[in-house]
Design a protein around this motif. Sequence first.
Motif, PDB file in Angstrom:
ATOM      1  N   SER A 293       0.815  -1.215   0.000  1.00  0.00           N
ATOM      2  CA  SER A 293       0.000   0.000   0.000  1.00  0.00           C
ATOM      3  C   SER A 293       0.850   1.268   0.000  1.00  0.00           C
ATOM      4  CB  SER A 293      -0.925   0.008   1.225  1.00  0.00           C
ATOM      5  OG  SER A 293      -0.176   0.056   2.430  1.00  0.00           O
ATOM      6  N   ARG A 294       2.145   1.154   0.326  1.00  0.00           N
ATOM      7  CA  ARG A 294       3.028   2.324   0.353  1.00  0.00           C
ATOM      8  C   ARG A 294       3.682   2.493  -1.012  1.00  0.00           C
ATOM      9  NH1 ARG A 294       4.050  -0.113   5.437  1.00  0.00           N
ATOM     10  NH2 ARG A 294       5.852  -1.211   4.574  1.00  0.00           N
ATOM     11  N   ASP A 295       3.586   3.690  -1.554  1.00  0.00           N
ATOM     12  CA  ASP A 295       4.112   3.963  -2.887  1.00  0.00           C
ATOM     13  C   ASP A 295       4.405   5.455  -2.994  1.00  0.00           C
ATOM     14  OD1 ASP A 295       5.015   3.508  -5.396  1.00  0.00           O
ATOM     15  OD2 ASP A 295       3.096   2.924  -6.265  1.00  0.00           O
ATOM     16  N   TRP A 296       4.865   5.915  -4.157  1.00  0.00           N
ATOM     17  CA  TRP A 296       5.139   7.331  -4.387  1.00  0.00           C
ATOM     18  C   TRP A 296       4.494   7.752  -5.694  1.00  0.00           C
ATOM     19  CZ3 TRP A 296       7.942   9.115  -8.642  1.00  0.00           C
ATOM     20  CH2 TRP A 296       8.618   8.141  -9.380  1.00  0.00           C
ATOM     21  N   LYS A 297       4.179   9.033  -5.771  1.00  0.00           N
ATOM     22  CA  LYS A 297       3.575   9.618  -6.962  1.00  0.00           C
ATOM     23  C   LYS A 297       4.499  10.713  -7.487  1.00  0.00           C
ATOM     24  CE  LYS A 297      -1.296   8.705  -5.856  1.00  0.00           C
ATOM     25  NZ  LYS A 297      -1.485   7.850  -7.065  1.00  0.00           N
ATOM     26  N   ILE A 298       4.355  11.005  -8.768  1.00  0.00           N
ATOM     27  CA  ILE A 298       5.213  11.972  -9.440  1.00  0.00           C
ATOM     28  C   ILE A 298       4.427  13.240  -9.729  1.00  0.00           C
ATOM     29  CG2 ILE A 298       4.669  10.989 -11.698  1.00  0.00           C
ATOM     30  CD1 ILE A 298       7.411  11.809 -12.662  1.00  0.00           C
ATOM     31  N   SER A 299       5.084  14.378  -9.632  1.00  0.00           N
ATOM     32  CA  SER A 299       4.523  15.661 -10.051  1.00  0.00           C
ATOM     33  C   SER A 299       5.488  16.267 -11.067  1.00  0.00           C
ATOM     34  CB  SER A 299       4.329  16.600  -8.859  1.00  0.00           C
ATOM     35  OG  SER A 299       5.564  16.860  -8.216  1.00  0.00           O
ATOM     36  N   HIS A 300       4.982  16.668 -12.191  1.00  0.00           N
ATOM     37  CA  HIS A 300       5.807  17.165 -13.293  1.00  0.00           C
ATOM     38  C   HIS A 300       4.959  18.101 -14.146  1.00  0.00           C
ATOM     39  CE1 HIS A 300       3.917  14.748 -16.592  1.00  0.00           C
ATOM     40  NE2 HIS A 300       3.539  14.003 -15.567  1.00  0.00           N
ATOM     41  N   PRO A 301       5.522  18.841 -15.108  1.00  0.00           N
ATOM     42  CA  PRO A 301       6.946  18.855 -15.479  1.00  0.00           C
ATOM     43  C   PRO A 301       7.830  19.576 -14.486  1.00  0.00           C
ATOM     44  CG  PRO A 301       5.768  20.473 -16.765  1.00  0.00           C
ATOM     45  CD  PRO A 301       4.739  19.743 -15.977  1.00  0.00           C
ATOM     46  N   TYR A 302       7.232  20.321 -13.544  1.00  0.00           N
ATOM     47  CA  TYR A 302       8.001  20.937 -12.477  1.00  0.00           C
ATOM     48  C   TYR A 302       7.510  20.374 -11.147  1.00  0.00           C
ATOM     49  CZ  TYR A 302       8.923  24.192 -16.285  1.00  0.00           C
ATOM     50  OH  TYR A 302       9.280  24.725 -17.499  1.00  0.00           O
ATOM     51  N   PRO A 303       8.407  20.135 -10.200  1.00  0.00           N
ATOM     52  CA  PRO A 303       7.988  19.539  -8.928  1.00  0.00           C
ATOM     53  C   PRO A 303       6.945  20.400  -8.222  1.00  0.00           C
ATOM     54  CG  PRO A 303      10.377  19.535  -9.141  1.00  0.00           C
ATOM     55  CD  PRO A 303       9.856  20.388 -10.250  1.00  0.00           C
ATOM     56  N   ALA A 304       5.873  19.763  -7.807  1.00  0.00           N
ATOM     57  CA  ALA A 304       4.836  20.480  -7.074  1.00  0.00           C
ATOM     58  C   ALA A 304       5.307  20.798  -5.665  1.00  0.00           C
ATOM     59  CB  ALA A 304       3.553  19.655  -7.035  1.00  0.00           C
ATOM     60  N   ASP A 305       4.697  21.804  -5.088  1.00  0.00           N
ATOM     61  CA  ASP A 305       5.074  22.211  -3.735  1.00  0.00           C
ATOM     62  C   ASP A 305       4.726  21.094  -2.752  1.00  0.00           C
ATOM     63  OD1 ASP A 305       5.964  23.707  -1.655  1.00  0.00           O
ATOM     64  OD2 ASP A 305       4.171  24.946  -1.486  1.00  0.00           O
ATOM     65  N   GLY A 306       5.614  20.828  -1.823  1.00  0.00           N
ATOM     66  CA  GLY A 306       5.393  19.787  -0.834  1.00  0.00           C
ATOM     67  C   GLY A 306       5.967  18.440  -1.213  1.00  0.00           C
ATOM     68  N   ALA A 307       6.729  18.327  -2.313  1.00  0.00           N
ATOM     69  CA  ALA A 307       7.346  17.060  -2.687  1.00  0.00           C
ATOM     70  C   ALA A 307       8.380  16.646  -1.638  1.00  0.00           C
ATOM     71  CB  ALA A 307       8.004  17.170  -4.062  1.00  0.00           C
TER      72      ALA A 307
END
Length: 442
Positions: A293-307
């Motif tokens: 259940s533990r995983d990571w998500k991506i925010s792009h094309p620029y890193p979202a705030d709170g990464a």
Amino acid sequence: MTRSVIPARLSPSSTRTAARTAGPGQLTIPTKRSRGGRSRSKLPRMSELAIDTGDSGRLIDLNRELDAATRLPRGKAGSRYRCCACGEKLIFSGPATAHSGFTPRFRHDGSAPGADRCGAMAPHQADIQADLTVILDLRDQLVRALPGAAIRLQIDPRLAGQHWDLPPALVVHRGGDTVIIERPRRLLTEPAVDTRLKTVRTQYGESATHWWFFDRDDALHYDPAGTVKVRPHGKPDTHRKVRPTPVQRQIISAGGAVGWITQDTVLIPYGGHLGTYPALEGEDWTGEMESWSRDWKISHPYPADGADWWGLIPLVLLTLGQRTGFRPAPAFHLMAALEKAEQGRESHRRRLAREHAQRPADESAAIPPAADAAANDIPKTAASPEVPAADPVPAAPEHPPVPPRPVLPPPASPRQAPLPRVPAAPARFTWRRLLPRRWRTH
């Protein structure tokens, strides 16, 4: 008798420039050294750098601009040239003719021709020289990456001679696109970054792209956070992770772009957000599924705030010139592939969670309780009813299996032709056979 070695007599100037002290019985070998006892620095001299106030504060580097001697006006030129370190007026001393061997240089007003008498402190001059060398090296790389682009290094003339927090930025004009490129070398402060962001936005408009390139080998701007294994397009790969600084997060939040440079490679970041999948109806994430259940998500094309961390995609610097606006399109395509792989990973894990939730009910319906207990060596509980056994029936005697009768080949036919006779091997020749029989016994 041992002959002693008498060292040669050296002049006073030779003894001052000696490379090392002579040992016992050795001659002192003088070596050539620069004036003042220090070796020539790789940084450009202050006499090679100047701010051109007549050209919007463009920075002049005589060592890189070979046509400056014939293009720029000589002399004071109406107080056009300013020193980068002290801000004083400079005099441009250029060759009189194109075939002259005179080396062009800038000198301060009042100093003797050929002398460099800057009044700024030596550490301040060294910082200015190092900052300008780094940004000028990047300009040389971009000239190859962006053919046909106009790349200028500009600075506000009012900042000449001051201790700047940020070195001057590169201004790239290519077609209708404007790109501002920063190359900070020292530790940045949030007020200084905010001032530069507002200045660029006011001077070049909202459509200008503002890039900030840091050095990957600089510990002030690169905090490694391990690696992450990814599978874009089904191919395994490993990306480096970095912990962004507050200033780098500030740049991204203001709409700027951040990257790291190492030689001819630029590292483009994306955001990594750690989390746990929320359980939907019909899913069970307990037990063996808890770690899934533990995983990571991506925010792009620029890193979202709170990464939680930023992943880095390596990209050759020359590929940035293949798209307008200095956009790293190959890196953005790879980020989209990572997001697609992330969605497929989540769908796969949720399917396993649904199967995990239905597994006990399916197994109890498919396998009878008695057979399930016998198969899994589970003792019967009091709730399970006992079934009385029927009278035993004598079992039939068991007989060992009868092996099949071998199948023999059919007998030969009486009319079958006889087999050919094989002639006997000839007897072995010996001399004993030539003797008469009665002589063989003797």
